[in-house]
Design a protein around this motif. Structure first.
Motif, short mmCIF file in Angstrom:
data_model
loop_
_atom_site.label_atom_id
_atom_site.label_comp_id
_atom_site.label_asym_id
_atom_site.label_seq_id
_atom_site.Cartn_x
_atom_site.Cartn_y
_atom_site.Cartn_z
N UNK A 476 0.73 -1.33 0.07
CA UNK A 476 0.04 -0.05 0.00
C UNK A 476 0.89 1.22 0.16
N UNK A 477 0.25 2.35 -0.73
CA UNK A 477 1.20 3.63 -0.73
C UNK A 477 -0.02 4.73 -0.42
N UNK A 478 0.41 5.60 0.30
CA UNK A 478 -0.58 7.13 0.48
C UNK A 478 -0.14 7.97 -0.56
N UNK A 479 -1.25 8.78 -1.38
CA UNK A 479 -1.07 9.73 -2.10
C UNK A 479 -1.50 10.85 -1.43
N UNK A 480 -1.09 12.08 -1.49
CA UNK A 480 -1.65 13.33 -0.98
C UNK A 480 -1.89 14.36 -1.86
N UNK A 481 -3.40 14.78 -1.77
CA UNK A 481 -3.86 15.85 -2.61
C UNK A 481 -3.84 16.99 -1.89
N UNK A 497 -4.84 9.63 0.50
CA UNK A 497 -5.43 8.81 -0.36
C UNK A 497 -4.81 7.43 -0.63
N UNK A 498 -5.42 6.36 -0.57
CA UNK A 498 -4.65 5.27 -0.43
C UNK A 498 -4.43 4.67 -1.93
N UNK A 698 -4.34 20.54 -8.02
CA UNK A 698 -3.33 19.63 -8.14
C UNK A 698 -3.72 17.98 -7.87
N UNK A 699 -2.90 17.16 -8.75
CA UNK A 699 -3.56 15.82 -8.55
C UNK A 699 -2.82 15.13 -7.18
N UNK A 700 -3.45 13.94 -6.70
CA UNK A 700 -2.86 13.23 -5.78
C UNK A 700 -1.50 12.75 -5.89
N UNK A 701 -0.44 13.07 -5.30
CA UNK A 701 0.85 12.85 -5.38
C UNK A 701 1.44 11.93 -4.11
N UNK A 702 2.55 11.01 -4.62
CA UNK A 702 3.04 10.27 -3.76
C UNK A 702 3.78 11.03 -2.76
N UNK A 703 3.84 10.76 -1.75
CA UNK A 703 4.41 11.50 -0.49
C UNK A 703 5.83 12.25 -0.76
N UNK A 740 -1.69 14.37 -14.76
CA UNK A 740 -1.67 15.46 -13.77
C UNK A 740 -1.77 16.66 -14.62
N UNK A 741 -2.07 17.80 -14.05
CA UNK A 741 -2.21 19.11 -14.59
C UNK A 741 -0.62 19.54 -14.46
#
Length: 749
Positions: A476-481, A497-498, A698-703, A740-741
Motif C-alpha cells: 500500500x501507498x499513500x498519495x496526498x492531494x 488517499x490510499x 493539483x493531483x494526488x501525489x506520492x509522499x 496531472x495538470x
C-alpha cells in the motif's frame, strides 16, 4: 440268601431228593437270591393287615429304606405302614385293597420316609395271593426308588410352568406358524400388538398371514426367502395391519424348527411393535433433511436433489435451472422488528416460493434469507424468465405480520444446465454469482449467469485473496492531494488517499479494492495502517513547512462502527506525537444509515480528543441535514457530483449555493471536491466557499513528490495569475489516477 424266618425249601425236602437234584435246586435258590440282591429295589411278600406286615423282604430293602430286611420282617423294628408318608397312607391302602379284592395287579407311586429322615418317591407294582379256597392271604410285589425321575419330572413341570408364564406374560409377541402362513400357537402379547382382544379373536380372524396381515404381501415372501436361505431371520422390519385398520411397524426375529430327520415342522419367533421408534427415526431424518422453521428441504437435501435433477435432464435432454434467491430487505426487518417477525416473514416467503413452482420442482432453504430453486424439465429458456417474473411479483406482494404491513423484494441469480455447468457445485456457484450481480444492479431483479460475470467475480476473488497479504507485503501507498484556501490560493491541508501497488502489476484503483475490503472486514486493518502512516507524514510535512499542515483521512462506515475507534486514534496520536488538531477525519453520510444516536456519541468522543471532523460527500447521503445541528463537526465537504456539471446544470449551482449558506449558518467551513476548471473555482470563491481540492489545483501525489511541492511552496512566494484561464482543466480518468495538470495551481502556504 433272602432274609426269611423259615428254612429254605431245599433244606426242608432234602432227605427226599437225590443228591444231583438237591444240588441243582440249591444252585437255583442261590441264583434267585443273588438276582433279588442285585435288583435296584425290594421284592416283598406282605400280609394285608394294618401294618403291611412283611413276611419276606429282599436285600434291596437296605438301599431303598435305610433299614435291614430283618428290621421290617414281622415288624421287628418298624412296620412298612410307618415308613409310608402319613399323607399318602390312606389313598395307598385304598388303591391296593381295591385292586386286590378285584384280583387285579396294582401299580402306584407314593412317598416313604427313609431311615435318614429324607422323603423318597417309590413305585410299587404287585398282585394279590389267594389260597386254595380262594381266600386273599397276602400280597407280592416289587418296590423301587423313583425319586430322581420324580424330581426330573417336577423340574420339567416347573420349567414348563415358567415357560408358559413367560409365554403368556411376555411383552413381545411369540408365535409358531406353518411355512404356508397359518398360526399354530401364539401368546396374548401378539394378539394385543395386532389389536385383538384375545388369542382366540386373533386365531379366528387371521388364517393367511401374507394376505391378511402384511401391508405389502411381498414382505412375507421376502421373509420366507431369507428363512430358506439362512434358517432364520433377524430384525426383519415390515408394516402390518391392526384389527382396526391402523398400520404399525413391527420387527421379527424367527427360526426354523425341524425334527430329528431334518424335516421342517414350523417357524417360531418373536414380534415387537417398533412404531414409536420408527416415528422418532422419521422425525430425526426429517429434522436432518428439512428446515424446521419453513418445512422446506434444507442444504443437506440440496446436493442429492440437484444431482438427481442433473441426471434426469441429461437423460431426457431437458433444461434444468438453478435459481439462487436472496431476500433484499430481510436483515433490516429482522434486526429492527425482532426475530419473531423475521421468522414469520420467512415462513410466508417460503410458502410463496413453493406456490410459484410445480410439484416436480424443489424449493430449498439454505439458511437465513437464502433459498435455492431447482426448476426441472424445462423446454426453453423463456420458461425460466416467466417463472422468475412470477417469483419476483409473489415475493414483493405486501405481507401483514402482527398487524404491520411489510414489503420485501428479492434478488435472483440463475444458472442453467448444461450451458453453465455439468456439476452440482458449479451450477450452485454460478447461480450465487449471478445473484450477487442482481444485488449490484439495484435488487428486485433476476440475472442469468454469464462468462463475463464469472470473469469479474474471479477477478474480485483474486483481489480479495491478494488483499489479505498487502499490508504485510508493504504494497500500500499513500498519495496526498492538496487542499486550497480559495481566498488566498494557499495550500491549507492535504487529503491522504490510499493506492495499492502489487508487485509486478499495475496500480490498483481504490474503486476496485475498497468496496471489497469493506465487505470482507479487511478495511479495519487497512484503516489503522492509513491512520498511522498519515500521522507520520503529518510530522514530516510540519518539519518542511515549519508549521502544522492538517492531513485528512477517510473513515469508512465499518471503521466508524468499531467500538475501539476512539482508543485506536488516541493511541496513534500518542505514538506519532502529532497534535490532535492536525488530524482531520472525513466521515461519509452513509455512517448515519444505522444507529444515529451512537453515531453522534462517537463524534463527540472524537471531538473530545481535539480532532477536526468533516462530513464527506455531503448532499448524497441520507437525512443528515435533520441531524446536522447535533453533529460536532468543523467542515462540510461538497460532493464532486454537484461541482462537475456546474457550468451546465443550474440546479447544481443552486444546490451548491444552498449548501455553502447552510454550512456558514452553522458555523462550519465548506470544502468543495472535484474542482477541475477555473470557472468552477471562480464560482465557488464568488459564493463564499472556503476551501477546495481537485485537479484544477493539483493531483494526488506520492509522499515524496508532495513533500517536494511543499518545499517549493516555501521557497517560491510567487503568485497565481490574476485571471486564470477558466477552461484550463485536467483530464482525469475514472480511477482517480488522472494525468496531472503539469503546473498545479496552488500557491505557497
Amino acid at each position: 440268601m433272602p432274609a426269611n424266618s423259615e428254612p429254605s425249601a431245599v433244606a426242608e425236602f432234602s432227605p427226599r431228593l437225590s443228591p444231583k437234584l438237591r444240588a441243582l435246586l440249591q444252585d437255583r435258590e442261590r441264583m434267585l437270591g443273588m438276582l433279588m440282591s442285585n435288583l435296584q429295589g425290594v421284592v416283598y411278600c406282605c400280609l394285608l393287615d394294618a401294618d403291611w406286615t412283611m413276611v419276606f423282604v429282599s436285600e434291596g430293602c437296605r438301599a431303598l429304606t435305610g433299614y435291614a430286611p430283618e428290621d421290617l420282617l414281622f415288624n421287628k423294628r418298624i412296620s412298612y405302614e410307618e415308613l409310608t408318608l402319613a399323607e399318602d397312607r390312606r389313598w395307598v391302602r385304598q388303591l391296593i385293597e381295591t385292586a386286590a379284592h378285584a384280583r387285579k395287579k396294582f401299580d402306584l407311586e407314593y412317598r416313604i420316609i427313609h431311615a435318614d429322615g429324607s422323603i423318597r418317591w417309590v413305585q410299587e407294582s404287585g398282585f394279590p395271593l389267594f389260597n386254595d379256597h380262594g381266600e386273599l392271604v397276602a400280597l407280592e410285589g416289587f418296590i423301587q426308588d423313583v425319586t430322581a425321575r420324580k424330581h426330573s419330572e417336577q423340574a420339567a413341570r416347573d420349567a414348563e410352568a415358567r415357560y408358559r408364564s413367560i409365554f403368556e406374560n411376555a411383552i413381545e409377541g411369540i408365535y409358531q406358524t406353518t411355512p404356508h402362513g397359518q398360526y399354530l400357537d401364539f401368546n396374548p402379547a401378539l394378539a394385543r400388538i395386532y389389536g385383538y382382544e384375545s388369542t382366540q379373536d386373533l386365531r379366528n380372524s387371521i388364517s393367511d398371514i401374507q394376505r391378511q396381515l402384511y401391508v405389502d404381501p411381498e414382505k412375507r415372501a421376502e421373509y420366507i426367502d431369507i428363512m430358506q436361505a439362512h434358517g432364520e431371520v433377524r430384525n426383519f422390519e415390515a408394516q402390518v395391519y391392526r384389527k382396526n385398520g391402523d398400520i404399525i411397524w413391527i420387527t421379527e426375529n424367527a427360526r426354523e424348527v425341524r425334527d430329528r430327520d431334518g424335516r421342517l415342522l414350523f417357524y417360531e419367533g418373536t414380534v415387537e411393535d417398533i412404531s414409536e421408534r420408527k416415528y422418532y427415526e422419521q422425525q430425526i431424518e426429517y429434522q436432518a433433511t428439512h428446515d424446521m422453521l419453513t418445512g422446506l428441504p434444507n442444504r443437506t437435501v440440496l446436493s442429492d436433489r440437484l444431482q438427481q435433477a442433473i441426471n434426469f435432464a441429461a437423460r431426457y435432454g431437458n433444461i434444468l435451472a438453478v435459481a439462487f434467491v436472496d431476500l433484499d430487505q430481510f436483515k433490516f426487518i429482522n434486526d429492527s422488528m425482532g426475530h419473531h417477525v423475521g421468522d414469520s416473514l420467512l415462513v410466508v416467503m417460503a410458502e410463496r416460493l413453493a406456490q410459484c413452482v410445480r410439484d416436480s420442482d424443489t424449493v430449498v432453504r439454505l439458511g437465513g434469507d437464502e433459498f435455492v430453486l431447482l426448476l426441472c424439465s424445462l423446454q426453453k429458456i423463456e420458461d425460466v424468465s416467466h417463472s422468475m417474473q412470477r417469483i419476483l411479483a409473489a415475493v414483493a406482494a405486501p405481507c401483514t405480520i402482527d398487524g404491520l404491513e411489510f414489503v420485501v423484494s428479492c434478488s435472483i441469480g440463475i444458472s442453467v444446465y448444461p450451458g453453465d455447468g455439468h456439476e452440482a457445485a458449479t451450477l450452485l456457484k454460478h447461480a450465487d454469482s449471478a445473484m450477487y450481480k442482481a444485488k449490484q444492479l439495484g435488487r428486485n431483479n433476476f440475472q442469468f449467469y454469464t462468462r463475463e460475470l464469472n470473469q469479474v467475480l474471479t477477478e474480485r476473488m483474486a483481489i480479495e485473496y491478494r488483499l489479505r497479504h498487502a499490508i504485510e507485503n508493504e504494497e500500500f501507498l499513500l498519495y496526498y492531494q492538496p487542499k486550497i484556501e480559495l481566498a488566498s490560493g494557499r495550500i491549507c491541508g492535504a487529503e491522504a488517499l490510499i493506492r495499492w501497488q502489487p508487485p509486478d502489476a499495475p496500480l490498483v484503483s481504490p474503486l476496485s479494492f475498497i468496496p471489497i475490503a469493506e465487505e470482507t472486514g479487511q478495511i479495519e486493518k487497512i484503516g489503522r495502517w492509513v491512520l498511522y502512516q498519515a500521522c507520520l507524514a503529518a510530522n514530516r510535512f510540519q518539519r518542511i513547512l515549519g508549521r502544522p499542515l492538517p492531513v485528512a483521512v477517510n473513515v469508512s462506515p465499518r471503521q466508524f462502527r468499531q467500538r475501539d475507534l476512539i482508543g485506536t486514534i488516541a493511541e496513534t496520536l500518542a505514538a506519532t506525537q502529532i497534535a490532535a488538531h492536525t488530524l482531520e477525519l472525513e466521515i461519509t453520510e452513509s455512517c448515519l444509515a444505522h444507529d444515529t444516536p451512537q453515531f453522534i456519541k462517537t463524534l463527540h468522543g472524537l471531538k473530545a480528543l481535539g480532532l477536526t471532523l468533516a462530513i464527506d460527500d455531503f448532499g448524497t447521503g441520507y437525512s443528515s441535514m435533520a441531524y446536522l445541528k447535533d453533529f460536532p463537526v468543523d467542515r462540510l465537504k461538497i460532493d464532486k457530483a454537484f461541482v462537475g456539471n456546474l457550468e451546465h446544470e443550474s440546479t447544481d449551482a443552486a444546490i451548491l449555493k444552498a449548501i455553502i449558506a447552510l454550512g456558514h449558518s452553522l458555523g462550519l467551513k465548506v470544502v468543495a471536491e472535484g474542482v477541475e476548471s477555473g470557472q468552477q473555482s471562480a464560482y465557488l470563491l464568488q459564493n463564499g466557499c472556503d476551501e477546495a481540492q481537485g485537479y484544477w489545483f493539483g493531483q494526488p501525489l506520492p509522499e515524496t513528490e508532495f513533500c517536494e511541492l511543499l518545499a517549493r511552496s516555501n521557497a517560491d512566494d510567487g503568485r497565481r495569475p490574476q485571471n486564470p484561464d477558466p477552461y484550463d482543466r485536467a483530464d482525469p480518468d475514472d480511477a482517480g489516477n488522472a494525468k496531472a495538470n503539469p503546473t498545479p495551481r496552488a500557491r505557497p502556504g
